[in-house]
Design a protein around this motif. Structure first.
Motif, PDB file in Angstrom:
ATOM      1  N   LEU A 125       0.831  -1.209   0.000  1.00 51.32           N
ATOM      2  CA  LEU A 125       0.000   0.000   0.000  1.00 51.32           C
ATOM      3  C   LEU A 125       0.861   1.254   0.000  1.00 51.32           C
ATOM      4  CD1 LEU A 125      -2.700   1.380  -0.044  1.00 51.32           C
ATOM      5  CD2 LEU A 125      -2.822   1.103   2.435  1.00 51.32           C
ATOM      6  N   ALA A 126       1.934   1.267   0.789  1.00 51.86           N
ATOM      7  CA  ALA A 126       2.821   2.430   0.796  1.00 51.86           C
ATOM      8  C   ALA A 126       3.392   2.670  -0.597  1.00 51.86           C
ATOM      9  CB  ALA A 126       3.943   2.240   1.812  1.00 51.86           C
ATOM     10  N   ARG A 127       3.841   1.606  -1.258  1.00 56.09           N
ATOM     11  CA  ARG A 127       4.407   1.761  -2.607  1.00 56.09           C
ATOM     12  C   ARG A 127       3.357   2.328  -3.567  1.00 56.09           C
ATOM     13  NH1 ARG A 127       8.595   1.035  -5.399  1.00 56.09           N
ATOM     14  NH2 ARG A 127       9.783  -0.169  -3.901  1.00 56.09           N
ATOM     15  N   ARG A 128       2.138   1.794  -3.539  1.00 58.04           N
ATOM     16  CA  ARG A 128       1.098   2.279  -4.454  1.00 58.04           C
ATOM     17  C   ARG A 128       0.737   3.734  -4.157  1.00 58.04           C
ATOM     18  NH1 ARG A 128      -3.689  -0.483  -3.913  1.00 58.04           N
ATOM     19  NH2 ARG A 128      -3.021  -1.554  -2.040  1.00 58.04           N
ATOM     20  N   ALA A 129       0.602   4.073  -2.885  1.00 57.35           N
ATOM     21  CA  ALA A 129       0.266   5.451  -2.517  1.00 57.35           C
ATOM     22  C   ALA A 129       1.399   6.400  -2.886  1.00 57.35           C
ATOM     23  CB  ALA A 129      -0.051   5.532  -1.027  1.00 57.35           C
ATOM     24  N   TRP A 130       2.643   5.970  -2.638  1.00 54.15           N
ATOM     25  CA  TRP A 130       3.792   6.828  -2.956  1.00 54.15           C
ATOM     26  C   TRP A 130       3.920   7.038  -4.450  1.00 54.15           C
ATOM     27  CZ3 TRP A 130       8.781   7.676  -0.034  1.00 54.15           C
ATOM     28  CH2 TRP A 130       8.523   7.861   1.329  1.00 54.15           C
ATOM     29  N   GLU A 131       3.641   6.016  -5.253  1.00 53.27           N
ATOM     30  CA  GLU A 131       3.736   6.162  -6.710  1.00 53.27           C
ATOM     31  C   GLU A 131       2.842   7.302  -7.183  1.00 53.27           C
ATOM     32  OE1 GLU A 131       5.562   4.691  -9.136  1.00 53.27           O
ATOM     33  OE2 GLU A 131       6.643   3.417  -7.713  1.00 53.27           O
ATOM     34  N   VAL A 132       1.611   7.320  -6.701  1.00 51.94           N
ATOM     35  CA  VAL A 132       0.653   8.349  -7.112  1.00 51.94           C
ATOM     36  C   VAL A 132       1.066   9.715  -6.576  1.00 51.94           C
ATOM     37  CG1 VAL A 132      -1.745   9.123  -6.824  1.00 51.94           C
ATOM     38  CG2 VAL A 132      -1.257   6.715  -7.284  1.00 51.94           C
ATOM     39  N   THR A 133       1.459   9.763  -5.301  1.00 53.18           N
ATOM     40  CA  THR A 133       1.716  11.042  -4.633  1.00 53.18           C
ATOM     41  C   THR A 133       3.074  11.635  -4.980  1.00 53.18           C
ATOM     42  OG1 THR A 133       0.322  10.355  -2.795  1.00 53.18           O
ATOM     43  CG2 THR A 133       1.861  12.167  -2.376  1.00 53.18           C
TER      44      THR A 133
END
Length: 164
Positions: free
Chosen positions: A15-23
């Motif tokens: 989840l951190a990786r997916r959220a960081w990719e977008v942000t």
């Protein structure tokens, strides 16, 4: 919210990786993004946080998001939110606000005098934090190694008085 355990680490990392990719893709270089994910989200780091008093909570069993915070950090009667991540598909549904309000309530019950968090100066989440009651208190530049820095606002919740 339910407490995260060591077996939840792969979910937290994903989840951190997916959220960081977008942000952070528009804000940070790819090398810095990967470095920071490794620095803050390695299995060892998350396991240490889970077992050492940092409270990490999952929103639910469906993988919608998580929040982590620590009471009496960095000093007595201060609480700090370290992480707040939602699945990118879950944004705008009130989940982030509900998680913040839960932490506010817990801080009030524990007699905390201040609730803080850091947010990157270029992260659009700053607007969300302002909407839920945070104000900019300070600015910090933190050296995280390899020539990289975190250029953040320190935000404080503006009304942490306990309920009567």
């Amino acid at each position: 919210m339910k407490t995260a355990h060591v077996q939840d680490i792969p979910f937290l990392q994903d989840l951190a990786r997916r959220a960081w990719e977008v942000t952070y893709s528009p804000i940070l270089e790819r090398d810095q993004l990967n470095y920071m994910l490794g620095l803050f989200y390695s299995h060892e780091v998350l396991a240490q946080q889970i077992t050492s008093g940092e409270q990490i909570y999952l929103i639910d069993d469906e993988g919608k998001g998580f929040i982590s915070y620590q009471m009496n950090y960095p000093e007595v009667q201060k609480c700090k939110i370290h992480k707040l991540y939602l699945d990118p598909d879950q944004k705008g549904k009130g989940l982030g606000t509900a998680m913040i309000q839960e932490v506010v309530s817990r801080c009030q019950k524990e007699g905390m005098r201040e609730l803080l968090l850091n947010v990157n100066k270029y992260n659009s989440a700053k607007v969300f934090y302002e909407k839920v009651g945070f104000v900019v208190k300070d600015e910090v530049v933190i050296d995280i190694g390899r020539g990289y820095i975190m250029d953040d606002y320190v935000m404080a919740y503006k009304n942490l008085t306990p309920p009567l």
